[in-house]
Structures are given as structure tokens and as C-alpha cells.
Design an enzyme around this catalytic site. Structure first.
Site, PDB file in Angstrom:
ATOM      1  N   ARG A  42       0.719  -1.278   0.001  1.00 11.61           N
ATOM      2  CA  ARG A  42      -0.172   0.050  -0.034  1.00 11.61           C
ATOM      3  C   ARG A  42       0.810   1.340   0.026  1.00 11.61           C
ATOM      4  NH1 ARG A  42      -3.420   2.895   4.340  1.00 11.61           N
ATOM      5  NH2 ARG A  42      -5.493   3.610   3.247  1.00 11.61           N
ATOM      6  N   LEU A  68      -6.928   7.871  -0.606  1.00 13.67           N
ATOM      7  CA  LEU A  68      -6.904   6.493  -0.453  1.00 13.67           C
ATOM      8  C   LEU A  68      -7.830   5.861   0.405  1.00 13.67           C
ATOM      9  CD1 LEU A  68      -5.183   3.903  -1.346  1.00 13.67           C
ATOM     10  CD2 LEU A  68      -3.445   4.690   0.147  1.00 13.67           C
ATOM     11  N   SER A  69      -8.679   4.960   0.030  1.00 16.84           N
ATOM     12  CA  SER A  69      -9.666   4.554   0.819  1.00 16.84           C
ATOM     13  C   SER A  69      -8.995   3.655   2.184  1.00 16.84           C
ATOM     14  CB  SER A  69     -10.724   3.570   0.299  1.00 16.84           C
ATOM     15  OG  SER A  69     -11.337   4.384  -0.654  1.00 16.84           O
ATOM     16  N   GLN A  70      -9.852   3.630   3.289  1.00 20.15           N
ATOM     17  CA  GLN A  70      -9.467   3.072   4.485  1.00 20.15           C
ATOM     18  C   GLN A  70      -9.231   1.296   4.035  1.00 20.15           C
ATOM     19  OE1 GLN A  70     -12.763   3.178   7.319  1.00 20.15           O
ATOM     20  NE2 GLN A  70     -11.534   1.940   8.857  1.00 20.15           N
TER      21      GLN A  70
END
Length: 218
Positions: A42, A68-70
Site C-alpha cells: 500500500r 486513498l480509502s481505508q
């Protein structure tokens, strides 16, 4: 891709495994999804100044007012999609490319649309570095989908429309599933399954996404 991941180092590997454990504790059940979350680095999808926070279970800024999504949300949406085993998947909102990279490990072909060209260009380079070859990218209005490549048996939306656009429902194959955050001030994650000319809709859990800005291309 394995050579890239092997070169990241044991510290990052242990950090990713701690994230996987937290996602399990949060309720993610799919072993396949957890395995991929543990594999995809990530931190390369963030600017260097934020890379040290990459394995926190939180959303992070990627520029241009986007995030950036959880990791939990990435895993949850992917798990919901995977339950239907789609092969022809449309992603709306490439963003940093992280969700795209996760999807690429689980589904044969991914079509991903992004409206902000600089984000798309950076995502393309990151996917190339990971040797991901089953993703096709397009710079366009996500609210319109990708009709030339449809119908899709899986659609995942990574920004929140006020309601599911009819254009996306039109591109959903019979028996296909759409996963999307929906709403304005209060958002909820929804699952929509097409049954012929009708659609079964299920509301799942509260979420918080940037809005889907239909008609806006940069």
C-alpha cells in the site's frame, strides 16, 4: 510482481501482516481478500511523506481533493464483490490505483475509469511497476461508466453518488453485482444485484467517501 514484493523488506511485510490481523478482527472473513491485502504494498500508492502511515486502517489524502480509502473499506467492498465471482469488473474511480491493484489479484479483467488525469497517470505507473497487466485504464467521467466495454458482471464505485446512476445499472449484466457508497451528508454502502429488468438493493453499513462528481473531468 513477486520480485517487487520480495524486495520491499521484512519490516513492511510484518507491518502488512499486522494490518491483515486488524482487518480480521474488524470482520473481514475472505481468506483470499486478506491474502491479497497482505501482498499488495500500500505504501507505494502514497506520496513519500505519507508512506509511513500506509498500513494504518485509515483513509489518507492523495491530492486533488481525493483520498486513498481505508483498508477495511477496500477489503469489505472487494469481499462483497468476490462473493459473486465476477470476471468482467468495472471500477469507477482509479484514484491512487491501490484498490485497482487489489482487484487485479482476484479477477481476470479490470476496467478502471478516473476523471483526474494526473491521478490516472500516477496510478498507471504504479501498476506498471507491479507488473499488473490485466487492467485497462480510461480517463473519463466515472458516472457514465464504460459502455463500450460492458456489460459488466461486477461494478465497484469508489466515490459516492447521491444515488446509483442509471447509466451504471444499464451496464450491469444479468446476475451481476454493483457495490457502491450512496448518499450525500449520510452515506451507506449498498449492494445491487440485477435480475433481468429488476434490481435487488441491499443497504449494508455507514461509510464516508468523497462525492462522485459526474460530468467533471480534469
Amino acid at each position: 510482481m513477486s520480485k517487487v514484493i520480495e524486495g520491499i523488506g521484512m519490516t513492511s511485510r510484518r507491518t502488512r501482516m499486522r494490518l491483515v490481523s486488524r482487518l480480521q478482527e474488524a470482520g473481514i472473513e475472505s481468506a483470499r481478500v486478506l491474502e491479497v491485502i497482505g501482498q499488495v504494498p500500500r505504501h507505494i500508492f502514497l506520496d513519500e511523506a505519507l508512506s509511513h502511515r500506509a498500513y494504518e486502517d485509515t483513509s489518507l489524502p492523495i491530492g486533488h481533493g481525493q483520498t486513498l480509502s481505508q483498508p477495511y473499506i477496500v477489503a469489505r467492498m472487494t469481499e462483497l464483490l468476490l462473493a459473486h465471482e465476477p470476471e468482467h469488473v468495472l471500477e469507477l474511480g482509479t484514484g491512487s490505483g491501490y484498490q485497482t491493484a487489489v482487484l487485479s489479484r482476484l479477477f481476470p479483467k479490470i476496467y478502471s475509469v478516473e476523471r483526474i488525469r494526473p491521478l490516472q497517470e500516477r496510478a498507471r505507473e504504479r501498476l506498471r511497476k507491479l507488473d499488473i497487466r490485466n487492467v485497462m485504464l480510461k480517463h473519463a467521467d466515472g458516472g457514465m461508466g464504460w459502455p463500450d466495454r460492458g456489460p459488466f458482471d461486477g461494478i465497484i464505485v469508489t466515490a459516492a453518488p447521491s444515488d446509483v446512476p442509471g447509466e451504471l445499472l444499464d451496464q450491469l449484466a444479468d446476475g451481476g453485482v454493483l457495490i457502491a457508497p450512496v448518499g450525500e451528508e449520510k452515506q451507506v454502502l449498498v449492494e445491487v444485484i440485477r435480475r433481468g429488468d429488476s434490481f435487488e438493493r441491499r443497504e449494508l453499513e455507514p461509510v464516508n467517501f468523497v462525492p462522485l462528481l459526474a460530468g467533471v473531468i480534469r
